[in-house]
Motif scaffolding. Structure first.
Motif: not given
Length: 432
Positions: A377-384, A386-393
């Protein structure tokens, strides 16, 4: 804050470190932790900077390290309850040493690629599945159960010394030698750790059972965990935290190097904040646990991690963002220590000796099932997105989890470390 080095030379008469066997174990943890700091930075930096990995590939790298826990945890628990644990622990240290040493050899031969790193990550995960569980059980063979929170806090203090000096040294090594060659340092330190462990003498009583049966014993371990409301609650809480943690782990090196523009050495210096957080939580963790109770203390750790990830997700890409990156690492290490010194002590305190291997493996299996999806999930959010969305998640999930767990009656009820006998009595009263 007390100086942890001074504490070692001014020990109370009943301090665990006065025990020669525990002191050797503690020294081994200290040395292997220094090596772990190198691998923690060098492996993802090799992927991110040398092999130009995408967020999805970074997610796959983390996923490959967690996959063995899902595949092997349950059968390894049955096996561990039938063998001596210390030799498994020692063999694991040596095996990881060989695995990380293969990375610079592959780079020297010109064959290093992401697939190679995936294999190395899988081997590290497979070894940690068995040897990591064995290490946790070895501790219970050395330390009385009523002092397990104290022992886990001291083990975290050993790791914290490495986390203070290790990242800066690792960053310098990576800068001078390159990330792959720096891994040879970890290989050497792991071999040193294994040699110290060989000097430990543990009295382990193993009753040979004529009616032993692999699948029946495996299910007995699962049934034991399933019958304990406390263990299931802990597994659900820490498992959800693992989902968030792995989502953040995938992108934090990429965020540091690509958004904040940090060099390898600057990343290493930033990671020193982890050591400061670990020292703080290690020194005061046992005190906090006694004041609030092991259950609430664990939840505080989850909340602290969530604050760190959320803050970094919102931080600007400038000097303030670099500061937020260090604060995130500080929060993660403090929160992680508060979570695990209580989580490990609680689950060990309520488990009979013959079931420790199967309980440990079952619990690790349960909490790490969400880790792989979290990484993806973190990789998908980061790639599609942005990296901030993975951290926010990761931050939002942790904060929501802390809110739910704080109101959980099972966790709120854990104000002292239960003994095996009192927990059985409480379990019986709840079922009546």
């Amino acid at each position: 804050m007390k100086n942890p080095i001074r504490q070692l030379f001014n020990l109370p008469f009943n301090d665990l470190l006065r025990n020669r066997i525990y002191r050797r174990l503690w020294s081994s943890i200290l040395i292997s932790s220094f090596g772990a700091q190198v691998t923690m930075l060098a492996l993802p930096l090799t992927a991110a900077l040398l092999l130009h990995a995408s967020p999805t590939q970074m997610g796959t790298l983390v996923f490959m390290e967690t996959l063995p826990f899902v595949l092997l945890s349950l059968p390894s628990g049955v096996w561990l309850d039938r063998v001596r644990k210390l030799p498994v622990y020692i063999t694991g240290e040596i095996s990881i040493s060989v695995a990380v040493a293969s990375v610079p050899l592959a780079a020297w031969a010109g064959s290093l690629a992401m697939n190679w790193l995936y294999v190395v990550a899988f081997i590290i995960g497979a070894v940690n599945t068995t040897a990591g569980s064995a290490a946790q059980i070895v501790l219970t063979q050395i330390v009385p159960r009523e002092r397990l929170v104290e022992a886990h806090a001291k083990n975290a203090l050993a790791s914290s010394g490495a986390e203070v000096a290790g990242p800066a040294a690792a960053g310098m090594l990576i800068k001078l030698l390159g990330a792959p060659l720096a891994l040879l340092t970890d290989a050497a330190l792991l071999l040193t750790s294994a040699s110290i462990l060989r000097g430990i003498h543990v009295q382990e009583v193993r009753a040979e059972r004529k009616d032993a049966h692999f699948w029946r014993d495996l299910w007995a371990g699962i049934r034991f965990v399933a019958s304990k409301r406390l263990l299931l609650t802990l597994a659900a809480t820490v498992g959800t935290w693992q989902l968030a943690y792995n989502a953040a782990l995938v992108v934090q090196i990429l965020f540091a190097t690509r958004i904040l523009g940090l060099s390898e050495q600057a990343v290493g210096l930033s990671y020193m904040a982890m050591g400061a957080g670990t020292i703080t939580a290690s020194v005061y963790g046992n005190r906090i646990s006694k004041h609030f109770g092991p259950g609430p203390c664990l939840v505080i750790g989850v909340a602290v991690c969530g604050i760190g990830w959320s803050s970094l997700a919102l931080a600007p890409a400038n000097a303030l963002g670099v500061f937020a990156f260090a604060v995130m690492l500080l929060c993660f290490s403090m929160g992680g220590v508060l979570i695990f010194i209580n989580f490990l002590a609680l689950r060990q305190a309520v488990t009979p000796e013959p079931l420790l291997g199967r309980m440990t493996s079952t619990m690790r299996w349960l909490i790490l099932i969400p880790a792989g999806p979290g990484a993806l999930i973190g990789g998908w959010l980061g790639e599609h997105l942005g990296l901030r969305y993975a951290l926010g998640f990761a931050g939002v999930v942790s904060l929501l989890l802390a809110g739910v767990a704080w109101r959980n009656p099972v966790i709120q009820a854990i104000r002292t470390l239960p003994s095996l006998e009192t927990h059985e009595e409480l379990q019986g009263a709840q079922g009546a």
